[in-house]
Design an enzyme around this catalytic site. Structure first.
Site, PDB file in Angstrom:
ATOM      1  N   THR A  53       0.414  -1.530  -0.130  1.00 31.45           N
ATOM      2  CA  THR A  53      -0.048   0.195   0.024  1.00 31.45           C
ATOM      3  C   THR A  53       1.023   1.042  -0.101  1.00 31.45           C
ATOM      4  O   THR A  53       2.022   1.421   0.525  1.00 31.45           O
ATOM      5  CB  THR A  53      -0.850  -0.175   1.304  1.00 31.45           C
ATOM      6  OG1 THR A  53      -1.887  -1.077   1.197  1.00 31.45           O
ATOM      7  CG2 THR A  53      -1.766   0.979   1.423  1.00 31.45           C
ATOM      8  N   SER A  56       2.104   4.914  -1.782  1.00 29.45           N
ATOM      9  CA  SER A  56       2.517   5.640  -3.465  1.00 29.45           C
ATOM     10  C   SER A  56       3.168   4.668  -4.168  1.00 29.45           C
ATOM     11  O   SER A  56       2.995   4.542  -5.676  1.00 29.45           O
ATOM     12  CB  SER A  56       3.363   6.700  -3.591  1.00 29.45           C
ATOM     13  OG  SER A  56       4.435   7.139  -2.786  1.00 29.45           O
ATOM     14  N   THR A  57       4.415   3.986  -4.047  1.00 27.28           N
ATOM     15  CA  THR A  57       5.321   3.432  -4.414  1.00 27.28           C
ATOM     16  C   THR A  57       5.108   2.065  -5.282  1.00 27.28           C
ATOM     17  O   THR A  57       5.128   1.736  -5.810  1.00 27.28           O
ATOM     18  CB  THR A  57       6.947   3.044  -3.894  1.00 27.28           C
ATOM     19  OG1 THR A  57       6.959   4.511  -3.149  1.00 27.28           O
ATOM     20  CG2 THR A  57       8.037   2.912  -4.602  1.00 27.28           C
ATOM     21  N   GLY A  65       0.663   4.970   5.849  1.00 24.48           N
ATOM     22  CA  GLY A  65      -0.643   5.009   5.080  1.00 24.48           C
ATOM     23  C   GLY A  65      -1.592   3.819   6.280  1.00 24.48           C
ATOM     24  O   GLY A  65      -2.348   4.035   5.461  1.00 24.48           O
ATOM     25  N   GLU A  99      -0.553  -5.221   6.059  1.00 24.40           N
ATOM     26  CA  GLU A  99       1.219  -5.206   5.140  1.00 24.40           C
ATOM     27  C   GLU A  99       1.906  -6.515   5.965  1.00 24.40           C
ATOM     28  O   GLU A  99       1.973  -7.394   5.150  1.00 24.40           O
ATOM     29  CB  GLU A  99       1.584  -4.055   5.237  1.00 24.40           C
ATOM     30  CG  GLU A  99       0.774  -2.778   4.351  1.00 24.40           C
ATOM     31  CD  GLU A  99       1.877  -1.676   3.896  1.00 24.40           C
ATOM     32  OE1 GLU A  99       0.995  -0.988   3.102  1.00 24.40           O
ATOM     33  OE2 GLU A  99       2.555  -1.321   5.326  1.00 24.40           O
ATOM     34  N   LYS A 127      14.462   7.376   1.513  1.00 17.63           N
ATOM     35  CA  LYS A 127      14.403   6.469   2.972  1.00 17.63           C
ATOM     36  C   LYS A 127      15.515   5.631   3.580  1.00 17.63           C
ATOM     37  O   LYS A 127      14.804   4.896   4.024  1.00 17.63           O
ATOM     38  CB  LYS A 127      13.254   5.189   2.319  1.00 17.63           C
ATOM     39  CG  LYS A 127      11.992   5.640   1.574  1.00 17.63           C
ATOM     40  CD  LYS A 127      11.341   6.813   2.271  1.00 17.63           C
ATOM     41  CE  LYS A 127      10.449   7.324   1.254  1.00 17.63           C
ATOM     42  NZ  LYS A 127       9.489   7.096   0.568  1.00 17.63           N
TER      43      LYS A 127
END
Length: 225
Positions: A32, A34-35, A101, A107, A125
């Site tokens: 989950t 943007s990447t 997120g 996850e 990151k």
């Protein structure tokens, strides 16, 4: 390259990494954020080469469905070949902070079912010590104040994430000012607090492969066993 271009590059690298292993019955775990969204978009190119996916959030499930990629419930599959997801921070041992997120629990569950966890991230990151990014913790709503007090005892500064309800119906506390020198130990300590569902440290089950986007290209990083 800007940050979005780096994310697109690592998404493409992840697709190239798994493509030789895809079979008609392969089911992938999808993260989950943007990447991960860039990866889902890239995955659409090869949607006829594998069976489908398990999503770690409702948002990712919807994006997969828009690309006509079948989405399965985790309980209906026996295992996952790969789990592909981003991270908010990663250290050189591929221990991660995730959960910006608010999908950290799902996850973590999906990652636990995967043979290989591929983390895709841009170079911003990468850190030597986890903790600059506030550590997200999913908490049963009625336990919020108690859990916050316990987190203060561990040296953190917990902040309630206003207006955030997880897909599981819980709330998020973001813990600031932690310098996480022993990620496995802290992950275990926090998870033992009554009322905590789980926390955003992925240290007991770290990534197996990191595809890190940089200005020099995408680096493939593995930790020697």
């Amino acid at each position: 390259m800007n940050q979005d271009e780096l994310k697109q590059a690592v998404a493409k690298a992840a697709l190239d990494y798994i493509k030789p292993h895809l079979q008609s019955d392969t089911i992938l775990g999808i993260g989950t954020g943007s990447t991960a969204n860039y990866f889902i978009d890239a995955l659409a190119e090869v949607r006829t080469q594998f069976e489908g996916a398990v999503a770690s959030s409702e948002a990712s499930a919807e994006r997969l469905k828009k690309h006509n990629i079948p989405v399965y419930e985790l309980n209906s599959v026996s295992g996952l070949e790969f789990y592909i997801d981003g991270a908010d921070e990663t250290n050189p041992r591929l221990e991660l902070i995730k959960g910006g997120g608010a999908a950290l629990t799902r996850e973590k569950i999906v990652a636990a079912n995967a043979k290989t966890f591929i983390c895709i991230a841009d170079e911003s990151k990468w850190v030597d010590v986890l903790g600059d990014f506030p550590l997200p913790i999913e908490v049963i709503p009625m336990a919020r104040s108690y859990v916050a007090r316990e987190l203060v005892k561990l040296g953190g500064d917990p902040v309630y994430r206003e207006g955030c309800v997880t897909d599981n119906g819980n709330i998020i506390l973001d813990v600031f000012n932690l310098r996480i020198l022993e990620p496995v130990k802290l992950e275990q300590q926090i998870n033992q607090i009554t009322g905590v569902v789980t926390n955003g440290l992925f240290a007991m089950r770290p990534a197996d492969v990191l595809l890190l986007g940089s200005q020099e290209g995408v680096k493939t990083i593995k930790v020697d066993a």
